[in-house]
Design a protein around this motif. Structure first.
Motif, PDB file in Angstrom:
ATOM      1  N   SER A  99      45.419  45.435  31.186  1.00 46.88           N
ATOM      2  CA  SER A  99      46.331  46.303  31.940  1.00 46.88           C
ATOM      3  C   SER A  99      47.113  47.179  30.970  1.00 46.88           C
ATOM      4  O   SER A  99      47.245  46.845  29.781  1.00 46.88           O
ATOM      5  N   GLY A 100      47.645  48.257  31.506  1.00 45.46           N
ATOM      6  CA  GLY A 100      48.431  49.175  30.683  1.00 45.46           C
ATOM      7  C   GLY A 100      49.664  48.490  30.103  1.00 45.46           C
ATOM      8  O   GLY A 100      50.058  48.771  28.967  1.00 45.46           O
ATOM      9  N   SER A 101      50.272  47.602  30.878  1.00 42.11           N
ATOM     10  CA  SER A 101      51.465  46.888  30.380  1.00 42.11           C
ATOM     11  C   SER A 101      51.108  46.056  29.162  1.00 42.11           C
ATOM     12  O   SER A 101      51.851  46.026  28.170  1.00 42.11           O
ATOM     13  N   VAL A 104      50.666  48.324  26.158  1.00 44.69           N
ATOM     14  CA  VAL A 104      51.951  48.744  25.584  1.00 44.69           C
ATOM     15  C   VAL A 104      52.571  47.601  24.779  1.00 44.69           C
ATOM     16  O   VAL A 104      53.016  47.776  23.647  1.00 44.69           O
ATOM     17  N   TYR A 133      57.949  55.381  32.047  1.00 48.25           N
ATOM     18  CA  TYR A 133      57.407  54.121  32.577  1.00 48.25           C
ATOM     19  C   TYR A 133      56.314  53.626  31.651  1.00 48.25           C
ATOM     20  O   TYR A 133      55.327  54.316  31.413  1.00 48.25           O
ATOM     21  N   GLY A 135      55.272  50.179  31.920  1.00 49.19           N
ATOM     22  CA  GLY A 135      54.647  48.976  32.466  1.00 49.19           C
ATOM     23  C   GLY A 135      55.656  48.013  33.046  1.00 49.19           C
ATOM     24  O   GLY A 135      56.871  48.175  32.878  1.00 49.19           O
ATOM     25  N   GLU A 206      55.553  58.717  26.525  1.00 49.08           N
ATOM     26  CA  GLU A 206      54.404  59.265  27.261  1.00 49.08           C
ATOM     27  C   GLU A 206      54.360  60.767  26.948  1.00 49.08           C
ATOM     28  O   GLU A 206      55.341  61.473  27.230  1.00 49.08           O
ATOM     29  N   ASP A 240      52.039  56.497  24.567  1.00 49.33           N
ATOM     30  CA  ASP A 240      51.585  55.761  25.748  1.00 49.33           C
ATOM     31  C   ASP A 240      50.753  56.719  26.599  1.00 49.33           C
ATOM     32  O   ASP A 240      51.286  57.526  27.358  1.00 49.33           O
ATOM     33  N   MET A 243      48.378  56.566  31.379  1.00 48.47           N
ATOM     34  CA  MET A 243      48.067  57.436  32.514  1.00 48.47           C
ATOM     35  C   MET A 243      47.449  58.764  32.061  1.00 48.47           C
ATOM     36  O   MET A 243      46.490  59.250  32.646  1.00 48.47           O
ATOM     37  N   LYS A 269      44.208  52.503  32.759  1.00 47.92           N
ATOM     38  CA  LYS A 269      43.826  53.224  33.975  1.00 47.92           C
ATOM     39  C   LYS A 269      42.401  53.809  33.968  1.00 47.92           C
ATOM     40  O   LYS A 269      41.460  53.140  34.351  1.00 47.92           O
TER      41      LYS A 269
END
Ligand SMILES: Cc1ncc(COP(=O)(O)O)c(C=O)c1O
Length: 444
Positions: A99-101, A104, A133, A135, A206, A240, A243, A269
């Motif tokens: 997952s992206g979280s 990170v 954002y 995560g 980001e 990051d 996305m 993603k």
């Protein structure tokens, strides 16, 4: 009666049963344009791609998973090779997670472990930005600056230091670009000096802010200045791109637009495009070389690291993107989408700002275009627009707290990168209609 927890505990959502390209179909047969590529801006290659399904079936029969603690797979190696080919020069290794979280958190851990390995263990602090954002796990939430998502958990997190975002429409310093001389980037230097450069490990941002601001790219020169400051104070720069990476903004990586090379890139993603939960850290040569030469391993393993089946899926997705020239399509259709939303601004008084890069666009709603006054939060304007879009067969992604974490409404619009010009027109027609209906409801 449901036993499944959805994001909204009380609302009844349509049940999706089929997908094809940019379209989703629910159990009543209703068709939706997936203008958010899932939740959110994930399904880059579109739904129902047969090549992906075929590879998943054959690979799952042969071998889906291998023990990461003591074995490797050709699938993981092949995927890493492709990602490095896509990445800016200087990136050499890939660490894949689910997952992206996680991407990170592991990026932050790579930074910390690098400093420890080179004998500078005092460096541990992470600096990030408000209205960002990164995560939803506690570590990633600590970096995030999305107030609404953080507030209930702040007593439980070891917080990052936050500086203002690069957000020209609502500049925290009340300046105008370029006369501002990028005060928002220079705020990083201030924060590093306040905390003591010897304590600061990394800065994370980001390149194009997604969920928290609705498609806001930093202005030209911003990341060049950030890179300069990071280098000056021996601070790592983590981009990051969970996305905005992998073609979403019309370039392989969003940082390519600034021609700036970060030290670590987090992606997610689009990497699995919703077919498989895939994410990764891309790590630059300098970090890897130091860690390897000091004999340091990397502490940060999860059950599904380097997932064999997931790696095969990502490779097929990257090949599909190359074969269908989807990065270029994202750039071209993104321009059309942005122009279309600009037109919407001219005809709809509630549209305050329109922004984006490639197929990652945003709309910010205001009560007054001239003063930029937001709507009262309790009106939930972005959610109403989303509902009106859903009624008409378009999925978009709403957001709140655009201005200060509490007020401000925006939409994020990012259809799959396979979208055509005709389909962009269809999406815009529904959006126009939905915004007009909501304006009537709230009497603007
Ligand atoms: C920029 C960014 N980073 C990290 C994440 C977290 O990714 P995930 O939801 O896969 O954990 C997201 C998700 O929206 C994101 O947009």
């Amino acid at each position: 009666m449901t036993h499944a927890i959805l994001r909204n505990l009380t609302q009844k959502n349509p049940c999706m049963v089929r997908g094809e390209g940019i379209y989703l179909y629910d159990s009543d047969g209703k068709r939706y344009i997936d203008g958010a590529s899932g939740s959110a801006l994930a399904c880059n290659i579109g739904h129902g791609v047969k090549e992906v399904a075929a590879v998943m079936a054959t690979q799952a029969e042969e071998l889906a998973y291998n023990p990461f603690h003591c074995s490797h797979s050709q699938a993981y190696e092949d995927m890493a090779e492709r990602l490095i080919r896509w990445a800016p020069k200087g990136f050499v290794r890939v660490f894949s997670v689910s997952s992206g979280s996680e991407a990170v958190e592991n990026a932050v851990k790579f930074g910390r472990q690098y400093h420890v390995a080179r004998g500078v263990p005092s460096k541990y602090l992470v600096i990030s930005r408000w209205q960002s954002y990164h995560g939803n796990t506690l570590g990633a939430l600590a970096c995030s600056g999305a107030t609404g998502r953080r507030r209930r958990h702040t007593p439980m997190i070891r917080d990052a230091i936050h500086i203002p975002p690069a957000f020209c429409y609502r500049c925290a310093f009340e300046k105008t670009y370029p006369a501002c001389d990028l005060k928002c980037a220079r705020a990083l230097e201030n924060a590093i000096l306040q905390e003591g450069p010897e304590n600061v490990s990394a800065f994370i941002a980001e390149p194009v802010v997604g969920a928290a601001l609705g498609g806001v790219p930093a202005p030209p020169g911003y990341f060049q200045k950030i890179r300069e400051i990071c280098d000056r104070y021996d601070v790592l720069f983590i981009a990051d791109e969970v996305m905005c990476g992998l073609g979403r903004t019309g370039a392989n990586f969003a940082m390519d637009h600034w021609s700036v090379v970060p030290d670590i890139i987090a992606i997610g993603k689009g990497m699995g495009s919703g077919y498989f939960p895939m994410a990764a850290c891309l790590v630059a040569d300098g970090i890897m070389h130091t860690m390897q030469s000091r004999g340091a391993g990397f502490e940060g393993v999860h059950t599904c690291c380097g997932h064999l089946l997931g790696s095969r899926v990502t490779s097929v997705i990257l090949d599909y993107m190359e074969k269908n020239d989807l990065v270029r399509n994202s750039r071209q259709q993104g321009e059309l989408l942005l122009q279309g939303i600009e037109h919407l601004k001219a005809s709809r008084p509630s549209v305050g700002d329109v922004r984006g890069l490639g197929l990652m666009c945003g709309v910010e709603f205001v009560k007054d275009q001239a003063t930029r006054e937001p709507f009262p939060s309790e009106l939930k304007v972005a959610e109403h627009v989303m509902d009106a879009c859903m009624d008409r067969g378009l999925i978009v992604y709403p957001g709140h707290g655009t201005i200060d974490g509490a007020s401000g409404d925006h939409l994020l619009i990012g259809p799959p990168l396979v979208i055509t010009s005709k389909q962009i027109g269809d999406l815009l027609a529904i959006l126009q209609d939905a915004v007009a209906v909501v304006e009537k409801e709230i009497r603007i």
